[in-house]
Design a protein around this motif. Structure first.
Motif, PDB file in Angstrom:
ATOM      1  N   MET A   1       0.833  -1.196   0.000  1.00 37.23           N
ATOM      2  CA  MET A   1       0.000   0.000   0.000  1.00 37.23           C
ATOM      3  C   MET A   1       0.867   1.244   0.000  1.00 37.23           C
ATOM      4  N   ILE A   2       0.361   2.275  -0.612  1.00 41.31           N
ATOM      5  CA  ILE A   2       1.098   3.527  -0.743  1.00 41.31           C
ATOM      6  C   ILE A   2       0.274   4.647  -0.109  1.00 41.31           C
ATOM      7  N   PHE A   3       0.878   5.338   0.860  1.00 41.28           N
ATOM      8  CA  PHE A   3       0.229   6.462   1.521  1.00 41.28           C
ATOM      9  C   PHE A   3       0.868   7.746   0.982  1.00 41.28           C
ATOM     10  N   LYS A   4       0.132   8.434   0.152  1.00 44.16           N
ATOM     11  CA  LYS A   4       0.669   9.623  -0.513  1.00 44.16           C
ATOM     12  C   LYS A   4       0.478  10.858   0.366  1.00 44.16           C
ATOM     13  N   LYS A   5       1.374  11.817   0.187  1.00 45.69           N
ATOM     14  CA  LYS A   5       1.314  13.009   1.031  1.00 45.69           C
ATOM     15  C   LYS A   5       0.075  13.863   0.766  1.00 45.69           C
ATOM     16  N   ASN A   6      -0.602  13.622  -0.368  1.00 46.15           N
ATOM     17  CA  ASN A   6      -1.840  14.350  -0.629  1.00 46.15           C
ATOM     18  C   ASN A   6      -3.041  13.726   0.082  1.00 46.15           C
ATOM     19  N   GLY A   7      -2.776  12.692   0.907  1.00 44.31           N
ATOM     20  CA  GLY A   7      -3.830  12.093   1.704  1.00 44.31           C
ATOM     21  C   GLY A   7      -4.574  10.966   1.024  1.00 44.31           C
ATOM     22  N   VAL A   8      -4.054  10.465  -0.079  1.00 41.46           N
ATOM     23  CA  VAL A   8      -4.698   9.366  -0.802  1.00 41.46           C
ATOM     24  C   VAL A   8      -3.934   8.071  -0.530  1.00 41.46           C
ATOM     25  N   ARG A   9      -4.682   7.028  -0.188  1.00 42.72           N
ATOM     26  CA  ARG A   9      -4.088   5.699  -0.023  1.00 42.72           C
ATOM     27  C   ARG A   9      -4.388   4.885  -1.279  1.00 42.72           C
ATOM     28  N   SER A  10      -3.355   4.379  -1.896  1.00 47.39           N
ATOM     29  CA  SER A  10      -3.528   3.599  -3.120  1.00 47.39           C
ATOM     30  C   SER A  10      -2.941   2.205  -2.928  1.00 47.39           C
ATOM     31  N   VAL A  11      -3.352   1.284  -3.784  1.00 46.94           N
ATOM     32  CA  VAL A  11      -2.856  -0.085  -3.746  1.00 46.94           C
ATOM     33  C   VAL A  11      -2.345  -0.467  -5.124  1.00 46.94           C
ATOM     34  N   LYS A  12      -1.414  -1.397  -5.134  1.00 46.89           N
ATOM     35  CA  LYS A  12      -0.856  -1.868  -6.395  1.00 46.89           C
ATOM     36  C   LYS A  12      -1.676  -2.996  -7.003  1.00 46.89           C
ATOM     37  N   ASN A  13      -2.495  -3.638  -6.163  1.00 47.23           N
ATOM     38  CA  ASN A  13      -3.269  -4.784  -6.637  1.00 47.23           C
ATOM     39  C   ASN A  13      -4.351  -4.342  -7.615  1.00 47.23           C
ATOM     40  N   ARG A  14      -4.444  -5.054  -8.692  1.00 43.39           N
ATOM     41  CA  ARG A  14      -5.479  -4.802  -9.696  1.00 43.39           C
ATOM     42  C   ARG A  14      -6.254  -6.094  -9.922  1.00 43.39           C
ATOM     43  N   LEU A 201     -23.398  -5.187  10.057  1.00 46.15           N
ATOM     44  CA  LEU A 201     -22.315  -5.779  10.841  1.00 46.15           C
ATOM     45  C   LEU A 201     -21.987  -7.192  10.373  1.00 46.15           C
ATOM     46  N   ASN A 202     -23.011  -7.958  10.039  1.00 43.58           N
ATOM     47  CA  ASN A 202     -22.775  -9.314   9.551  1.00 43.58           C
ATOM     48  C   ASN A 202     -22.107  -9.320   8.186  1.00 43.58           C
ATOM     49  N   LEU A 203     -22.436  -8.348   7.351  1.00 43.56           N
ATOM     50  CA  LEU A 203     -21.747  -8.251   6.066  1.00 43.56           C
ATOM     51  C   LEU A 203     -20.302  -7.832   6.271  1.00 43.56           C
ATOM     52  N   CYS A 204     -20.063  -6.935   7.207  1.00 39.03           N
ATOM     53  CA  CYS A 204     -18.694  -6.542   7.551  1.00 39.03           C
ATOM     54  C   CYS A 204     -17.884  -7.753   7.992  1.00 39.03           C
ATOM     55  N   LEU A 205     -18.476  -8.586   8.838  1.00 37.39           N
ATOM     56  CA  LEU A 205     -17.789  -9.803   9.274  1.00 37.39           C
ATOM     57  C   LEU A 205     -17.472 -10.689   8.070  1.00 37.39           C
ATOM     58  N   TYR A 206     -18.397 -10.781   7.141  1.00 35.45           N
ATOM     59  CA  TYR A 206     -18.181 -11.603   5.947  1.00 35.45           C
ATOM     60  C   TYR A 206     -17.003 -11.085   5.125  1.00 35.45           C
ATOM     61  N   PHE A 207     -16.909  -9.773   4.971  1.00 30.20           N
ATOM     62  CA  PHE A 207     -15.752  -9.199   4.253  1.00 30.20           C
ATOM     63  C   PHE A 207     -14.446  -9.616   4.928  1.00 30.20           C
ATOM     64  N   ASN A 208     -14.452  -9.641   6.267  1.00 26.58           N
ATOM     65  CA  ASN A 208     -13.235 -10.020   6.989  1.00 26.58           C
ATOM     66  C   ASN A 208     -12.958 -11.515   6.895  1.00 26.58           C
ATOM     67  N   ARG A 209     -13.991 -12.319   6.788  1.00 23.79           N
ATOM     68  CA  ARG A 209     -13.777 -13.752   6.563  1.00 23.79           C
ATOM     69  C   ARG A 209     -13.122 -13.989   5.202  1.00 23.79           C
ATOM     70  N   LEU A 210     -13.352 -13.088   4.281  1.00 20.14           N
ATOM     71  CA  LEU A 210     -12.723 -13.156   2.964  1.00 20.14           C
ATOM     72  C   LEU A 210     -11.562 -12.174   2.885  1.00 20.14           C
ATOM     73  N   GLY A 211     -10.845 -12.047   3.985  1.00 13.05           N
ATOM     74  CA  GLY A 211      -9.752 -11.087   4.059  1.00 13.05           C
ATOM     75  C   GLY A 211      -8.656 -11.308   3.042  1.00 13.05           C
ATOM     76  N   GLN A 212      -8.499 -12.547   2.565  1.00 11.51           N
ATOM     77  CA  GLN A 212      -7.447 -12.800   1.573  1.00 11.51           C
ATOM     78  C   GLN A 212      -7.681 -11.993   0.301  1.00 11.51           C
ATOM     79  N   TYR A 213      -8.918 -11.546   0.091  1.00  8.49           N
ATOM     80  CA  TYR A 213      -9.223 -10.694  -1.059  1.00  8.49           C
ATOM     81  C   TYR A 213      -9.332  -9.226  -0.644  1.00  8.49           C
ATOM     82  N   TYR A 214     -10.160  -8.963   0.373  1.00  9.89           N
ATOM     83  CA  TYR A 214     -10.458  -7.574   0.728  1.00  9.89           C
ATOM     84  C   TYR A 214      -9.272  -6.857   1.370  1.00  9.89           C
ATOM     85  N   TYR A 215      -8.422  -7.581   2.072  1.00  8.05           N
ATOM     86  CA  TYR A 215      -7.264  -6.931   2.677  1.00  8.05           C
ATOM     87  C   TYR A 215      -6.218  -6.525   1.649  1.00  8.05           C
ATOM     88  N   GLN A 216      -6.341  -7.012   0.426  1.00  7.65           N
ATOM     89  CA  GLN A 216      -5.469  -6.525  -0.642  1.00  7.65           C
ATOM     90  C   GLN A 216      -5.852  -5.104  -1.061  1.00  7.65           C
TER      91      GLN A 216
END
Length: 374
Positions: A1-14, A201-216
């Protein structure tokens, strides 16, 4: 992950178009399976932490002592995973009116990580939850946050992070939202009414159960909350005051180590000491000397995330910045009080015994079950 000084967080994953469509279809199907809120299962208001091990329990000890010092009488639950805590530690925390809960009693969880936060919120005994990271420190009694009109209307108060998510991030297409200008969420404190927000909240938990995708695409759990609300097209309240940074100067450089979050009437409520946690703080080390924030009307804003020679991160603000001494804004005894809690903990028999206990837990009793060292 890249934290730019303009306040934007970007990712390399496509992600490919096919992968985006699969994830999109998947969460929509899961949404249909979420049961209704169990009305008789939860009650009252309370505060929830996740903490285990030497580092996080050290932070929690300081945090909860300070919480009680503000006059807060809300019940507290600390959620842990198996043998991250000992019976002696549990007994010591009883003086702070804390109840420990074990994830292994409610879910087949063997590994820790970001998923534990939404899991603790969902399974806590409370209907209305203020979740706090173990390294977060309340400087005012947070009980009155439950009375805020925005909370009552939406069942939420979220707090902003320093960053915004890049428009190129695939998450926008997966969730089908374009709320680009809303800041990222800082989940060191979350206020939520489970009855009003059960589906989200339950959907949020589901996103975290699929963290191998969403954490990218997201930085851990924190924005899985916000994007779950967007996916459900549910209104939430995001506090509209940008966080400040608190820290000290070393060799002419500002070392921001703590996120400063605000509550009603622009008052500081939380000092989230996420870059210099209490467990790595030296005895009598003073690190809260200045608070820097951007002028609300500023056009020049730069946020610098810098890796130090000690391989620790620090934050600094550049541009239209307002800087004030800590003691001009908050109680000048606040950090000294926290350091006293820290030394009381480190000097206790329970802490000394826990050092040995935790060594055994990590190196011998790897089943994660609690045990006796005697």
């Amino acid at each position: 992950m890249i934290f730019k000084k303009n306040g934007v967080r970007s990712v390399k994953n496509r992600f490919s178009i096919d992968n985006i469509e699969i994830l999109k279809s998947d969460w929509k199907e899961h949404l249909k399976t979420i049961p209704k809120f169990p009305t008789r299962k939860y009650s009252r208001r309370g505060i929830v932490y996740t903490a285990g091990g030497i580092g996080y329990l050290t932070c929690a000890w300081v945090s909860i002592n300070l919480l009680r010092d503000t006059g807060c009488k809300l019940p507290v639950e600390i959620w842990h995973l198996g043998n991250e805590v000992s019976k002696e530690v549990i007994k010591k925390f009883e003086s702070l009116q804390v109840r420990f809960r074990n994830f292994q009693e409610i879910d087949n969880i063997q590994q820790g990580g970001y998923i534990l936060k939404p899991l603790a919120i969902l399974h806590s005994s409370f209907k209305e939850v203020l979740f706090l990271d173990a390294d977060n420190n309340c400087v005012k009694d947070p009980s009155n946050l439950f009375e805020c009109e925005d909370y009552k209307a939406t069942g939420t108060i979220f707090w902003p992070d320093y960053w915004k998510t890049s428009r190129r991030n695939p998450i926008w297409r997966i969730i089908e939202t374009s709320a680009y200008n809303i800041p990222e969420q800082e989940s060191g404190q979350i206020l939520v009414n489970k009855e009003m927000c059960w589906k989200e909240l339950n959907l949020c938990l589901y996103f975290n159960r699929l963290g191998q995708y969403y954490y990218q695409l997201l930085l851990g759990d924190k924005d899985t909350f916000k994007f779950a609300w967007h996916a459900c097209e549910t209104e939430y309240f995001m506090n509209n005051i940008s966080p400040a940074t608190c820290g000290s100067y070393f060799n002419g450089n500002f070392h921001g180590n703590t996120m400063v979050q605000y509550g009603p009437n622009s008052e500081i409520y939380f000092l989230h000491r996420n870059l210099l946690k209490w467990d790595i703080t030296h005895k009598n080390e003073i690190a809260w000397e200045f608070i820097k924030r951007f002028d609300p009307n500023s056009s020049k804003r730069e946020i610098h995330l810098i890796l130090t020679d000690d391989l620790q991160y620090r934050i600094d603000f550049k541009g239209d910045v307002i800087e004030k001494q800590f003691n001009d804004i908050l109680d000048n005894n606040l950090e000294s009080k926290c350091l006293k809690y820290l030394e009381d903990w480190r000097g206790s028999k329970e802490f000394a015994d826990f050092l040995l206990y935790f060594h055994f837990a990590k190196n011998r009793y790897k089943s994660n079950r609690m045990f006796d060292t005697a």
